[in-house]
Design an enzyme around this catalytic site. Structure first.
Site, PDB file in Angstrom:
ATOM      1  N   CYS A   8     -53.234 -15.264  69.324  1.00 49.04           N
ATOM      2  CA  CYS A   8     -52.072 -16.024  69.793  1.00 49.04           C
ATOM      3  C   CYS A   8     -51.234 -16.363  68.570  1.00 49.04           C
ATOM      4  CB  CYS A   8     -52.469 -17.252  70.606  1.00 49.04           C
ATOM      5  SG  CYS A   8     -53.392 -18.489  69.744  1.00 49.04           S
ATOM      6  N   CYS A  81     -48.793 -15.497  74.833  1.00 50.73           N
ATOM      7  CA  CYS A  81     -47.891 -16.290  74.008  1.00 50.73           C
ATOM      8  C   CYS A  81     -46.515 -15.652  73.891  1.00 50.73           C
ATOM      9  CB  CYS A  81     -48.499 -16.495  72.631  1.00 50.73           C
ATOM     10  SG  CYS A  81     -49.170 -14.995  71.900  1.00 50.73           S
ATOM     11  N   CYS A  85     -47.341  -8.937  68.904  1.00 43.98           N
ATOM     12  CA  CYS A  85     -48.531  -8.745  68.086  1.00 43.98           C
ATOM     13  C   CYS A  85     -48.471  -7.378  67.432  1.00 43.98           C
ATOM     14  CB  CYS A  85     -49.777  -8.861  68.948  1.00 43.98           C
ATOM     15  SG  CYS A  85     -50.012 -10.508  69.612  1.00 43.98           S
TER      16      CYS A  85
END
Length: 127
Positions: A8, A81, A85
């Site tokens: 996250c 979130c 990433c």
């Protein structure tokens, strides 16, 4: 041994609790890690308190950057979130789309914690 990474943004709440559940339930069969794209450098005190209710000491964890994580993973799980990433090698990828419990009341926080625990158990059973 299976390797699982939970990601996250701050690596202070959801991903830390997921790592803790994977360690609790995965034992020696699983290497569980967590990291954040912009780590806060601390574990949220609420996460520490609510994992302590289950007998897990989260004060031993540290908020880490994705830059500190290396190697291939059997599963990489993002917590919903909305973060971008970076690519981390993994056989399996999932986004659990969990709400951030940071500003929730105690009951709300526990509900997110318990949902994470159930999802980790299911994930480990499938690996």
């Amino acid at each position: 041994m299976k390797r699982v990474l939970f990601v996250c943004v701050e690596n202070s709440n959801r991903s830390q609790m997921a790592e803790a559940f994977a360690r609790l339930h995965g034992g020696d069969e699983v290497q569980a890690l967590s990291a954040g794209s912009k780590p806060s450098g601390q574990i949220n005190p609420k996460a520490v308190r609510f994992m302590a209710e289950l007998g897990y000491d989260l004060t031993r964890h540290a908020s880490k950057s994705l830059d500190e994580v290396t190697g291939d993973f059997d599963a990489v799980i993002t917590m919903g979130c909305g973060d971008d990433c970076p690519w981390v090698p993994a056989k399996r990828r999932e986004d659990w789309a969990l709400p951030d419990p940071k500003h929730m009341d105690d009951d709300g926080y526990r509900a997110v914690r318990d949902e994470i625990g159930a999802r980790v158990m299911s994930l480990l059973a499938q690996l």
